[in-house]
Scaffold this active site. Structure first.
Site, PDB file in Angstrom:
ATOM      1  N   ASP A  28       0.833  -1.200   0.000  1.00 24.43           N
ATOM      2  CA  ASP A  28       0.000   0.000   0.000  1.00 24.43           C
ATOM      3  C   ASP A  28       0.873   1.258   0.000  1.00 24.43           C
ATOM      4  OD1 ASP A  28      -2.337   1.461   0.039  1.00 24.43           O
ATOM      5  OD2 ASP A  28      -2.559   1.381   2.214  1.00 24.43           O
ATOM      6  N   ASN A  76     -10.703  -2.959  -6.304  1.00 23.09           N
ATOM      7  CA  ASN A  76      -9.933  -2.022  -7.130  1.00 23.09           C
ATOM      8  C   ASN A  76     -10.592  -1.732  -8.475  1.00 23.09           C
ATOM      9  OD1 ASN A  76      -6.623  -3.140  -6.024  1.00 23.09           O
ATOM     10  ND2 ASN A  76      -7.968  -1.544  -5.223  1.00 23.09           N
TER      11      ASN A  76
END
Length: 253
Positions: A28, A76
């Protein structure tokens, strides 16, 4: 890259705890890394691929045998189409550039997640990577792509129900081990250590079943800056802990 694990005594903690055999990472911070430098988000993802290469290189040197990375989640898809396309392109570029080397170095690649809905070229590349490295056993690289933990559990439950309905499995025989055989990670040990970068403190739907007893380490380092030393720090934190798996030790009674 060497597939030989580090000696068990090397870097052991106070309890003699060896290093983790399986490390999972939520990669991330690519976007924030790029924003801090006035760059487009795609630049952060590109640097993230370089961090992945460094990590895959470093992991076996640190005694890790299995590495599972969260590359693209089922959530996503909500991102802008251009960014989704860029993420697909990076996976494609990584496999095309590195597959030959990974194959020579004994790395077995496995992609977990939902295959349905992937572009044909990506699906074909995933199949090729798995097929050409299937016989390798020095190091195992698992890429979670189009993956969501809840979705994986639902798919496993559907397969389990179908097996019971077909008479291949008795409902009375269903236990944790039987259920786990229907997960994408069948045959892969649960992660000992789960790392999340960028200072966020959540699992984000990653390996919800498998991480039940994983040690969790959160670091403020953004993924593009992740390197061997960051991984070593996380392993040191892991080794300093005592894993009880719900039990107690004489010291905690």
């Amino acid at each position: 890259m060497s597939g030989e694990p580090a000696p068990a005594s090397e870097g052991a903690g106070a309890q003699g705890l060896p290093g983790p055999q399986h490390v999972a990472i939520i990669m991330d911070g690519n976007g924030r890394w790029a924003k801090a430098r006035g760059l487009p988000r795609a630049a952060g993802h590109e640097r993230g691929v370089e961090a992945l290469r460094r990590t895959v290189e470093a992991a076996p040197e640190l005694g890790i045998r299995y590495l599972t990375v969260f590359s693209f989640s089922t959530e996503n898809w909500r991102r802008p189409a251009a960014e989704v396309s860029a993420l697909f392109g990076l996976l494609k570029a990584y496999v095309q550039r590195d597959l030959g080397r990974l194959k020579r170095e004994g790395v077995c690649i496995r992609v977990i997640g939902r295959r349905e809905g992937l572009p044909d070229d990506i699906a074909a590349l995933v199949d090729k990577a798995e097929r050409e490295t299937a016989q390798n056993s020095d190091f195992y690289l698992n890429i979670a792509f189009n993956y969501g933990g809840r979705e994986e559990i639902i798919r496993a439950a559907q397969k389990l129900a179908a097996a019971i309905e077909a008479g291949d499995l008795s409902a009375d025989a269903v236990d944790e081990a039987a259920f786990a055989r229907f997960l994408d990670t069948d045959g892969i040990p649960d992660p000992d250590l789960l790392i999340r970068t960028s200072g966020e403190y959540r699992l984000s739907n990653f390996l919800l079943w498998q991480a039940a007893y994983s040690e969790l380490v959160f670091t403020d380092v953004l993924w593009p800056d992740f390197d061997k030393s960051t991984l070593q720090q996380a392993i040191a934190e892991f080794r300093s802990r005592e894993r009880r798996f719900g039990a107690v030790t004489p010291e905690t009674r």
